[in-house]
Structure formats: C-alpha cells, structure tokens
Write a protein that holds these residues in place. Structure first.
Motif, PDB file in Angstrom:
ATOM      1  N   SER A 103       0.842  -1.208   0.098  1.00 29.17           N
ATOM      2  CA  SER A 103      -0.034  -0.060   0.064  1.00 29.17           C
ATOM      3  C   SER A 103       0.935   1.254   0.119  1.00 29.17           C
ATOM      4  CB  SER A 103      -0.913  -0.087   1.215  1.00 29.17           C
ATOM      5  OG  SER A 103      -2.018   0.824   1.334  1.00 29.17           O
ATOM      6  N   THR A 104       0.341   2.274   0.040  1.00 29.84           N
ATOM      7  CA  THR A 104       1.010   3.732   0.235  1.00 29.84           C
ATOM      8  C   THR A 104       1.225   3.811   1.824  1.00 29.84           C
ATOM      9  OG1 THR A 104      -0.160   4.707  -1.735  1.00 29.84           O
ATOM     10  CG2 THR A 104       1.003   6.110  -0.174  1.00 29.84           C
ATOM     11  N   VAL A 105       2.612   3.889   2.135  1.00 25.87           N
ATOM     12  CA  VAL A 105       2.900   3.701   3.543  1.00 25.87           C
ATOM     13  C   VAL A 105       3.312   5.150   3.764  1.00 25.87           C
ATOM     14  CG1 VAL A 105       3.480   1.409   3.631  1.00 25.87           C
ATOM     15  CG2 VAL A 105       5.269   3.164   3.125  1.00 25.87           C
ATOM     16  N   ASP A 106       3.463   6.170   2.999  1.00 22.96           N
ATOM     17  CA  ASP A 106       3.600   7.704   3.332  1.00 22.96           C
ATOM     18  C   ASP A 106       3.308   8.311   2.131  1.00 22.96           C
ATOM     19  OD1 ASP A 106       4.597   9.787   4.622  1.00 22.96           O
ATOM     20  OD2 ASP A 106       6.830   9.526   4.102  1.00 22.96           O
ATOM     21  N   PRO A 107       2.581   9.151   2.212  1.00 19.56           N
ATOM     22  CA  PRO A 107       1.585   9.619   3.411  1.00 19.56           C
ATOM     23  C   PRO A 107       0.491   8.307   3.702  1.00 19.56           C
ATOM     24  CG  PRO A 107       1.057  10.953   1.662  1.00 19.56           C
ATOM     25  CD  PRO A 107       2.261  10.233   1.117  1.00 19.56           C
ATOM     26  N   ALA A 108       0.531   7.854   4.693  1.00 19.63           N
ATOM     27  CA  ALA A 108      -0.209   6.601   4.903  1.00 19.63           C
ATOM     28  C   ALA A 108      -1.651   6.793   4.514  1.00 19.63           C
ATOM     29  CB  ALA A 108      -0.052   6.595   6.602  1.00 19.63           C
ATOM     30  N   SER A 109      -1.855   5.432   3.892  1.00 20.37           N
ATOM     31  CA  SER A 109      -3.130   5.170   3.024  1.00 20.37           C
ATOM     32  C   SER A 109      -4.079   5.285   4.429  1.00 20.37           C
ATOM     33  CB  SER A 109      -3.335   3.909   2.519  1.00 20.37           C
ATOM     34  OG  SER A 109      -3.010   2.826   3.122  1.00 20.37           O
ATOM     35  N   THR A 118      -4.724  13.428   8.618  1.00 20.12           N
ATOM     36  CA  THR A 118      -3.835  13.813   7.560  1.00 20.12           C
ATOM     37  C   THR A 118      -2.366  13.895   7.690  1.00 20.12           C
ATOM     38  OG1 THR A 118      -3.991  16.116   8.082  1.00 20.12           O
ATOM     39  CG2 THR A 118      -5.807  15.287   6.586  1.00 20.12           C
ATOM     40  N   THR A 119      -1.621  13.754   6.659  1.00 15.27           N
ATOM     41  CA  THR A 119      -0.109  13.757   6.816  1.00 15.27           C
ATOM     42  C   THR A 119       0.166  15.279   6.444  1.00 15.27           C
ATOM     43  OG1 THR A 119       0.179  11.268   6.591  1.00 15.27           O
ATOM     44  CG2 THR A 119       1.991  12.823   6.088  1.00 15.27           C
ATOM     45  N   HIS A 139      -6.726  20.119   3.236  1.00 13.16           N
ATOM     46  CA  HIS A 139      -6.943  18.755   3.118  1.00 13.16           C
ATOM     47  C   HIS A 139      -7.269  18.274   1.901  1.00 13.16           C
ATOM     48  CE1 HIS A 139      -9.162  15.197   5.303  1.00 13.16           C
ATOM     49  NE2 HIS A 139      -8.483  14.656   4.368  1.00 13.16           N
ATOM     50  N   HIS A 140      -6.473  17.280   1.376  1.00 15.85           N
ATOM     51  CA  HIS A 140      -6.654  16.641   0.141  1.00 15.85           C
ATOM     52  C   HIS A 140      -6.483  15.286   0.289  1.00 15.85           C
ATOM     53  CE1 HIS A 140      -7.093  19.785  -3.063  1.00 15.85           C
ATOM     54  NE2 HIS A 140      -6.551  20.563  -2.182  1.00 15.85           N
ATOM     55  N   VAL A 175      -3.927  14.081   3.111  1.00 15.76           N
ATOM     56  CA  VAL A 175      -2.729  14.862   3.403  1.00 15.76           C
ATOM     57  C   VAL A 175      -3.375  16.359   3.512  1.00 15.76           C
ATOM     58  CG1 VAL A 175      -0.963  13.578   2.183  1.00 15.76           C
ATOM     59  CG2 VAL A 175      -2.214  15.360   0.857  1.00 15.76           C
ATOM     60  N   SER A 176      -2.440  17.191   4.229  1.00 18.15           N
ATOM     61  CA  SER A 176      -2.766  18.663   4.332  1.00 18.15           C
ATOM     62  C   SER A 176      -1.761  19.373   3.743  1.00 18.15           C
ATOM     63  CB  SER A 176      -3.122  18.946   5.715  1.00 18.15           C
ATOM     64  OG  SER A 176      -1.818  18.365   6.783  1.00 18.15           O
ATOM     65  N   PHE A 177      -1.853  19.953   2.799  1.00 20.14           N
ATOM     66  CA  PHE A 177      -0.809  21.106   2.475  1.00 20.14           C
ATOM     67  C   PHE A 177      -1.013  22.589   3.060  1.00 20.14           C
ATOM     68  CE2 PHE A 177      -2.168  18.477  -1.366  1.00 20.14           C
ATOM     69  CZ  PHE A 177      -0.998  18.145  -1.938  1.00 20.14           C
TER      70      PHE A 177
END
Ligand SMILES: [Cu+2]
Length: 246
Positions: free
Chosen positions: A49-55, A137-138, A219-220, A241-243
C-alpha cells in the motif's frame, strides 16, 4: 526518464505537467537475501500500500493496531474508529486492497464514490474507507514524496499518483474520477527495485515517487494506483494529506 539509470540522484524536473522523478536505489547486497526471505516465509498474502503519506487503512493500522479497542480513538481519530468498528479486517489486511483482472480499465472497474475501497473490493470489507470525514492527515509540502511499499517484490507495470483538485473537500465528499489530477506515472519498475524499509511489517521494498501538486491548500486525497507486474493485480490507496495554507 531512463528506466536503466542506476543513479539515485533526482533528474531535473521536466517542464511537462506530469512531473515525476522516481528515485531508484539498488542495493545489490540487500535485495537478494530479502527476496529469498520473502519467498521462504510463505508471505502469500504480502502485497502493499502507500505507507507515506499513509493510506487510510495503513494509517489506522499503524496508529491503532496494537490498541484498536481504545475508546479514545472515537474522539482522537474518529474516521479510524468508524473504520475499525465497521470491519477490523480492513486494517489487518491493509496490504490487500486490490482488484484482479482489471485490464487497465480502472475507471470501468471502480464507480465514482468508491475509489478508496476500490469499488468495494472484497465485499464490504473496505467500504468504511470511502466515508468522507476528518481523516487524520499527513502534512506535506506542494512538492512531496509518495512512498509505496511492495512487500513481495512484485514490481510494477506502473504506479500512478493522483491528487484531488483544489476545491475538493474530503471531509464532506467521496472522490470521483473527475476529482483527480494525474501527477506522476512511474512506468515500469523491475521486481525488487526500491529500498529496504525499517519496520517489522515493511519487509519488502519501498518505492519513492516525487510528486508536485501546485495550487493545493488544506486537506486533500492522494490516490495511488499500483499495477503490479507479476499478475494483473492492482492496488489502490487513498491517503489524506494537508498542504500548507496559502
Ligand atoms: Cu501481491
């Protein structure tokens, strides 16, 4: 981008809208024993999976897997709480959110509003991941790196990374295909390419993909499609994620 380049350095960004630089790290001494370990520990269900940014489900597993009955989760991390309540196997099987025999038609296989569960693959197991809300969010910059973990050294025909368009709100909306902008496409990644990861569950290779998502704030969702190359097996992941705010 040259698929053969052994250099770990990032190539300069092309002016194309698809700006990606896949950092490739070949660790010859480590990959072979790692591959043998993976084969002989019987990890038939090892995927990734996607580990960073974590799913969504990897993050819920990582933060709460050893404490998943803690009622504090309901207030501290409410979207994980609802996911654990709905079906805990979505977290125990964070690496198994895939579809098979999609034939490259991801849009045809997955309806709008069900992207995070890959069209409710496995029945209702992953359905809670489609719920909009205040997912953890990351924090990322507009130029950031997505790390996909490939536990069983499947390699990839490609990994594609999308980010929701500015204006999309993951707290109230379920993503549809038209909400996404394709921002990276790696092309072929040979099995075993990537770098070994720390962590007892990350026992394969991690593949870093550089992504540039200009114009986003707040947040996206980062949406990842990993077309594995051992078989027509496709992994999907939503990461919150948060930009930075403008
Ligand atoms: Cu697999």
């Amino acid at each position: 981008m040259s698929a053969q380049s052994p250099s770990p350095a990032r190539p300069p960004r092309p002016s194309s809208p698809v700006r990606t630089a896949l950092r490739r790290t070949l660790v010859i001494g480590a990959v072979v024993p790692l591959a043998l370990t993976t084969l002989f520990t019987g990890s038939a269900f090892a995927h990734g999976s996607t580990v960073d940014p974590a799913s969504r489900n990897y993050g819920c597993w990582e933060r709460w897997g050893d404490d998943f009955q803690n009622p504090d989760m309901a207030t501290e991390d409410p979207m994980c709480w609802q996911a654990w309540q709905a079906d805990s196997t979505a977290m125990w099987n964070w690496n198994g959110l895939y579809r098979e025999n999609v034939g490259g038609d991801h849009r045809g296989a997955i309806p709008d509003g069900q992207l995070c569960s890959a069209g409710r693959t496995g029945g209702d197991r992953y359905a809670a991941l489609d719920e909009p809300g205040p997912w953890h969010t990351t924090p990322v910059q507009n130029d950031f790196t997505v790390t996909v973990h490939d536990q069983a050294l499947h390699g990839a025909d490609y990994i594609r990374v999308f980010v929701t368009e500015q204006g999309f709100d993951p707290t109230t909306q379920r993503p549809a295909w038209d909400d996404l902008e394709l921002l990276a496409d790696t092309g072929t990644i040979p099995p075993g390419e990537g770098s070994p990861s720390d962590g007892e569950s990350l026992n394969g290779v991690s593949i870093d993909i550089d992504v540039s998502a200009p114009g986003r704030t707040g947040h996206h969702i980062v949406y990842m499609i990993w077309q594995a190359s051992h078989y027509d097996q496709v992994f999907y992941a939503c990461s919150d994620v948060s930009f930075p705010q403008a």
